[in-house]
Scaffold this active site. Sequence first.
Site, short mmCIF file in Angstrom:
data_model
loop_
_atom_site.label_atom_id
_atom_site.label_comp_id
_atom_site.label_asym_id
_atom_site.label_seq_id
_atom_site.Cartn_x
_atom_site.Cartn_y
_atom_site.Cartn_z
CG ASP A 83 -1.85 1.17 1.20
OD1 ASP A 83 -1.40 2.31 0.94
OD2 ASP A 83 -3.04 0.97 1.42
CG HIS A 84 1.38 4.41 -3.08
ND1 HIS A 84 0.12 4.13 -3.51
CD2 HIS A 84 1.49 5.76 -3.16
CE1 HIS A 84 -0.50 5.24 -3.83
NE2 HIS A 84 0.31 6.26 -3.64
CG HIS A 109 -4.24 4.45 -0.57
ND1 HIS A 109 -3.31 3.47 -0.66
CD2 HIS A 109 -4.51 4.81 -1.86
CE1 HIS A 109 -3.00 3.25 -1.93
NE2 HIS A 109 -3.73 4.04 -2.69
#
Length: 486
Positions: free
Chosen positions: A174-175, A237
């Site tokens: 999950d950046h 996110h």
Amino acid sequence: IAVDPFDLVVFGGSGDLAYRKLLPALFQRHSDGQIPPTGRIIGISRRPLSDDEYRAATRKALEEHVPADERQPEAVESFLQRIHFVTVDAMGDAGWDQLAAVLEEGKDRIRAFYLAVGPELFGTICKRLGQEGLVTPETRVIIEKPIGHDLASACAVNDAVGSVFDESQIYRIDHYLGKETVQNLMALRFGNTLFEPLWNNASIEHVQILVAETLGVEGRGGYYDTSGALRDMVQNHILQLLCLVAMEPPAHMDADSVRDEKLKVLRSLVPITETNAASTTVRGQYRAGAGPGGSVPGYTSEVENQDTKTETFVAIKAEIGNWRWAGVPFYLRTGKRLAARMSEIIVSFRPIPHSIFDQGAGALQQNKLVIRLQPDEGVRLWLMIKDPGPGGMRLRYVPLDMSFAQAFKVRSPDAYERLILDVIRGNQTLFMRRDEVEAAWRWIDPIAEAWDHSSERPKGYTAGTWGPSASVALIEREGHTWHDEA
Ligand code: BG6
């Protein structure tokens, strides 16, 4: 410090993610001397590219996505020497032998397969990697969202990947977890004594989590129209941010201690179902209006589907049913084509219980801790102080302001730089565990179902505004306001 020697194999090596994010991130780590001399990056796709052609494409990607002053010519040349390419048909038989031969040269190294391809290929590729004998004990696999479209499909993806790789080898990116300020949330909460005693429903009135974008769907309409903001942003996110804000202090910083605590938060989310979805959620869809470079078309014309009910905006009042957070609303909001690009976490503390000041002192506002994730990363603590001067006791609301750009004159690394190297180091702390992904879907699914069953369409909002007026009503009904408009 350089990581151990590795081969990073990127399926989807000639795709958008590789060119825009992965290769530039690896280049930055290379420039900083963190990649050992033997480290290789092996691009894979069906396209018939030679090593030289792929190096030329990589050079172009660096020119486009790495600022000129961070791109020393010698560093570019030495980086390109690490780059290789193998043509493999992920769905067929062509190319697997060549890949095996290339990997044989580095058989004792850490091996990481980055699946920068559609999730429908995750299972097929993993199975094939297993059959071809390419999975060594030192092998890791990296996958990225969308991990499923709902709980059932996420379980199917996790089963398929898990049939070849052990959970300790699977890195679900999950950046947002790789962003500097997101990690700073943990530093702020657990590196200071100041906040923790106040971090509960006795002192905190409500929390807002905002991820606002000015961009539209940017040519990704095909994917986005089957996803929408709830699945594209909230399931991953925003819920990850919520977890970091709300979790109990983990005993250690190791992967499972942190992920165990995040999981407890996800499992404590109060379900939103058909009975309360109308009062706790708002979905919107942008109409023509203003974008960053002038006027922009509405969502329906971008995806060429007048009837689409896909939401490009979501506001949700979430609640966490545990002792720490009972009664504290978490207002989540995200959308495309909003008025500003801005991601923030706003912690609003309770009003003072009794004012000693007379009316002339001015209105007393609540303390707020604002953690700005992007742009202009920083932390602001809003306080009441006395307005300086001889004019008597007048109060003013001002921020104690910590701007990262001013405080630290260093480049803020992209999330992928940190995350890819963490994979090589074998550190899973910033990656989502299977049960987290599934717990997040378990909360999201009933919301999506409630919307599906509703005859209502998403509420329209003009591009370049803060979303539909119903979202303002959602929070104002409870006596609060969205921070950006306050
Ligand atoms: C991605 C979403 O995961 O995150 C995109 O699929 C979104 O729709 C992007 O634009 C936002 O990321 P960032 O890092 O630009 O805030």
